[in-house]
Design an enzyme around this catalytic site. Structure first.
Site, PDB file in Angstrom:
ATOM      1  N   GLY A  25      80.456  31.404  72.084  1.00 29.47           N
ATOM      2  CA  GLY A  25      79.885  32.610  72.698  1.00 29.47           C
ATOM      3  C   GLY A  25      80.728  33.836  72.363  1.00 29.47           C
ATOM      4  N   ARG A  33      90.270  42.768  63.682  1.00 35.36           N
ATOM      5  CA  ARG A  33      90.963  43.925  63.091  1.00 35.36           C
ATOM      6  C   ARG A  33      92.481  43.727  63.124  1.00 35.36           C
ATOM      7  NH1 ARG A  33      93.075  48.380  65.938  1.00 35.36           N
ATOM      8  NH2 ARG A  33      93.004  50.420  64.908  1.00 35.36           N
ATOM      9  N   VAL A  59      94.159  40.872  63.329  1.00 33.58           N
ATOM     10  CA  VAL A  59      94.582  39.788  62.419  1.00 33.58           C
ATOM     11  C   VAL A  59      94.624  40.310  60.985  1.00 33.58           C
ATOM     12  CG1 VAL A  59      93.893  37.552  61.434  1.00 33.58           C
ATOM     13  CG2 VAL A  59      93.753  37.922  63.916  1.00 33.58           C
ATOM     14  N   THR A 105      86.510  34.681  75.406  1.00 31.16           N
ATOM     15  CA  THR A 105      85.356  34.280  76.230  1.00 31.16           C
ATOM     16  C   THR A 105      85.363  35.143  77.488  1.00 31.16           C
ATOM     17  OG1 THR A 105      84.478  32.566  77.729  1.00 31.16           O
ATOM     18  CG2 THR A 105      86.772  32.340  77.098  1.00 31.16           C
ATOM     19  N   ILE A 106      84.187  35.492  77.968  1.00 31.84           N
ATOM     20  CA  ILE A 106      84.158  36.334  79.177  1.00 31.84           C
ATOM     21  C   ILE A 106      84.496  35.524  80.435  1.00 31.84           C
ATOM     22  CG2 ILE A 106      82.506  37.994  78.243  1.00 31.84           C
ATOM     23  CD1 ILE A 106      80.395  36.656  80.161  1.00 31.84           C
ATOM     24  N   ASP A 107      84.460  34.173  80.331  1.00 32.00           N
ATOM     25  CA  ASP A 107      84.577  33.340  81.536  1.00 32.00           C
ATOM     26  C   ASP A 107      85.988  33.280  82.123  1.00 32.00           C
ATOM     27  OD1 ASP A 107      81.949  32.827  81.129  1.00 32.00           O
ATOM     28  OD2 ASP A 107      82.153  30.693  80.727  1.00 32.00           O
ATOM     29  N   ARG A 139      77.188  28.001  66.723  1.00 34.51           N
ATOM     30  CA  ARG A 139      77.636  26.718  67.263  1.00 34.51           C
ATOM     31  C   ARG A 139      77.205  25.687  66.223  1.00 34.51           C
ATOM     32  NH1 ARG A 139      78.773  28.145  72.849  1.00 34.51           N
ATOM     33  NH2 ARG A 139      77.278  29.593  73.672  1.00 34.51           N
ATOM     34  N   ASP A 182      86.724  27.109  74.530  1.00 25.61           N
ATOM     35  CA  ASP A 182      87.172  25.711  74.465  1.00 25.61           C
ATOM     36  C   ASP A 182      86.514  24.907  73.340  1.00 25.61           C
ATOM     37  OD1 ASP A 182      84.790  25.832  75.795  1.00 25.61           O
ATOM     38  OD2 ASP A 182      85.412  24.656  77.526  1.00 25.61           O
ATOM     39  N   GLY A 183      85.244  25.149  73.056  1.00 26.11           N
ATOM     40  CA  GLY A 183      84.569  24.436  71.958  1.00 26.11           C
ATOM     41  C   GLY A 183      85.235  24.741  70.622  1.00 26.11           C
ATOM     42  N   THR A 184      85.561  25.998  70.430  1.00 25.34           N
ATOM     43  CA  THR A 184      86.225  26.450  69.197  1.00 25.34           C
ATOM     44  C   THR A 184      87.583  25.761  69.056  1.00 25.34           C
ATOM     45  OG1 THR A 184      85.203  28.596  69.571  1.00 25.34           O
ATOM     46  CG2 THR A 184      87.023  28.524  67.979  1.00 25.34           C
ATOM     47  N   ARG A 216      80.243  29.708  83.241  1.00 27.14           N
ATOM     48  CA  ARG A 216      79.609  28.386  83.129  1.00 27.14           C
ATOM     49  C   ARG A 216      80.117  27.410  84.207  1.00 27.14           C
ATOM     50  NH1 ARG A 216      78.021  26.795  77.756  1.00 27.14           N
ATOM     51  NH2 ARG A 216      79.781  28.052  77.054  1.00 27.14           N
ATOM     52  N   ALA A 234      80.710  43.027  97.472  1.00 27.04           N
ATOM     53  CA  ALA A 234      79.657  42.072  97.853  1.00 27.04           C
ATOM     54  C   ALA A 234      79.951  41.463  99.220  1.00 27.04           C
ATOM     55  CB  ALA A 234      79.576  40.959  96.813  1.00 27.04           C
ATOM     56  N   HIS A 269      72.740  37.896  79.701  1.00 23.25           N
ATOM     57  CA  HIS A 269      73.602  38.158  78.543  1.00 23.25           C
ATOM     58  C   HIS A 269      74.081  39.593  78.405  1.00 23.25           C
ATOM     59  CE1 HIS A 269      72.318  34.131  77.493  1.00 23.25           C
ATOM     60  NE2 HIS A 269      73.335  34.099  76.655  1.00 23.25           N
ATOM     61  N   ASP A 299      88.205  31.033  81.433  1.00 18.30           N
ATOM     62  CA  ASP A 299      88.399  29.629  81.847  1.00 18.30           C
ATOM     63  C   ASP A 299      89.363  28.877  80.938  1.00 18.30           C
ATOM     64  OD1 ASP A 299      86.763  29.689  79.641  1.00 18.30           O
ATOM     65  OD2 ASP A 299      85.332  28.210  80.378  1.00 18.30           O
TER      66      ASP A 299
HETATM   67  O1  F6P Z   1      81.009  30.865  77.916  1.00 18.60           O
HETATM   68  C1  F6P Z   1      80.471  32.138  77.964  1.00 18.60           C
HETATM   69  C2  F6P Z   1      79.068  32.096  78.502  1.00 18.60           C
HETATM   70  O2  F6P Z   1      78.564  33.411  78.496  1.00 18.60           O
HETATM   71  C3  F6P Z   1      78.916  31.446  79.879  1.00 18.60           C
HETATM   72  O3  F6P Z   1      79.262  32.325  80.925  1.00 18.60           O
HETATM   73  C4  F6P Z   1      77.468  31.051  79.868  1.00 18.60           C
HETATM   74  O4  F6P Z   1      77.239  29.954  80.712  1.00 18.60           O
HETATM   75  C5  F6P Z   1      77.234  30.660  78.430  1.00 18.60           C
HETATM   76  O5  F6P Z   1      78.225  31.323  77.663  1.00 18.60           O
HETATM   77  C6  F6P Z   1      75.865  31.016  77.886  1.00 18.60           C
HETATM   78  O6  F6P Z   1      75.757  30.494  76.614  1.00 18.60           O
HETATM   79  P1  F6P Z   1      74.563  30.883  75.611  1.00 18.60           P
HETATM   80  O7  F6P Z   1      74.859  32.263  75.068  1.00 18.60           O
HETATM   81  O8  F6P Z   1      74.628  29.850  74.559  1.00 18.60           O
HETATM   82  O9  F6P Z   1      73.305  30.883  76.403  1.00 18.60           O
END
Ligand code: F6P
Length: 324
Positions: free
Chosen positions: A11, A21, A23, A126-128, A72, A103-105, A172, A187, A254, A130
């Site tokens: 993602g 840039r 690197v 990653t924006i998460d 991916r 993490d996948g990368t 996620r 909130a 997104h 995590d």
């Molecule tokens: O890991 C980043 C992320 O944006 C998660 O927050 C989300 O669950 C996932 O990717 C969405 O993935 P895709 O862009 O494949 O729908």
């Protein structure tokens, strides 16, 4: 090492361009050749390479997404796919890699590096947020600001109509975006995977809000939360149990991954790129660069992806107090 390849995978996240840039320019600074690989591991398999110089990365520090694009790749999960990728790297004289992603990368990078002995350093994008070994992943700060801004806008219409909004945000398996942006935007409740508030307590909290004189409310729901209902089911549930609420749902989706990176993410990306290339020069491999106590540190890729990022419990308390 003489020739470094850089790519983005998984993602996308704001700040990836700024990291590429960095690197490329750090390679130029140390008189290393730099090759960009388009479309992540898939481009590695297909030999989708482009030679970079310091000027190839002008005018991208402020751009969201990744100009190298991302993919991916299923083929990279096979041994044959990885062999093709390695042969392409060898033919092009590439002897080290900087992988930007999540993490996948990093899982792919670890397998590849062990199989073929090619040094790899990861940059967490990653924006998460995590990934273990960095207080901030690239793009997280930008996503927080994007989400905060979106909730501010939702609040305008929520209070104009005396409505309750369930706002679903990304993350996620983790609640970092929900918790921080939720506090930042004020909130009333924040539902995250790390804590199960429970439906009963959610209803109690909403009733209490109403009794305390609030005419509108915003509940942030992390997409991976574990309350057992998605935002639309939550709306139905509240409609049924608290009919005085006029409930609406907004799934931010997104848009949270796009946009120009914040200054924080641009600086972080620049630091991470320098550290990644200089770590390769120092003979490091299979590690990730990260920000810890405002210093650039290395963490083994294995630890980075296997560990669990902790939620800050102080923030949960702050959120509770603020929503009185
Ligand atoms: O890991 C980043 C992320 O944006 C998660 O927050 C989300 O669950 C996932 O990717 C969405 O993935 P895709 O862009 O494949 O729908």
């Amino acid at each position: 090492i003489k020739k470094v390849a850089v790519f983005t995978s998984g993602g996308d996240s704001p700040g990836m361009n700024a990291a590429i840039r960095s690197v490329v320019r750090t390679c130029a600074y140390h008189s290393l050749e730099c090759i960009a690989i388009h479309r992540g591991y898939q481009g590695m398999i297909e030999g989708d390479f482009e030679a970079m110089n310091a000027r190839s990365v002008k005018d991208i520090i402020n751009r969201g997404g990744t100009f190298l694009r991302s993919a991916r790749s299923m083929e990279f999960k096979t041994k044959e796919g990885r062999l093709k990728a390695y042969n392409n790297l060898k033919e092009n004289g590439i002897d080290a890699i900087v992988a930007i992603g999540g993490d996948g990368t990093f899982t792919g990078a670890m397998i590849f590096s062990k199989e073929f002995g090619i040094p790899i350093i990861g940059i967490p994008g990653t924006i998460d947020n995590d990934i273990v070994g960095t207080s901030h992943t690239l793009g997280y700060d930008t996503a927080l600001n994007t989400v905060c801004d979106a909730i501010d806008k939702i609040r305008d219409t929520a209070s104009s109509h005396d409505r309750l909004f369930f706002v679903e945000v990304m993350g996620r398996d983790v609640g970092h975006i929900a918790l921080n942006a939720g506090i930042g935007a004020g909130a009333e409740e924040i539902l995250i995977p790390e804590e199960n508030l429970g439906l009963e307590r959610l209803l109690e909290s909403l009733e209490r809000s109403r009794r305390s004189g609030k005419t509108s409310s915003i509940v942030i729901v992390a997409e991976g939360d574990n309350i057992g209902k998605n935002v639309f089911e939550l709306k139905d549930y509240v409609n049924e149990h608290l009919p005085f609420y006029d409930v609406r749902v907004s799934v931010l989706g997104h848009m949270q991954r796009g946009g120009s990176p914040t200054c924080f993410d641009r600086v972080l990306a620049s630091r991470m790129g320098v550290k990644a290339v200089e770590s390769l020069l120092d003979g490091e491999s299979n590690k990730m660069v990260g920000l810890l106590n405002d210093k650039m540190e290395l963490t083994p890729l294995e630890e980075a992806i296997k560990g669990h990022t902790e939620i800050n419990h102080e923030l949960l308390k702050v959120s509770d107090i603020m929503s009185i």
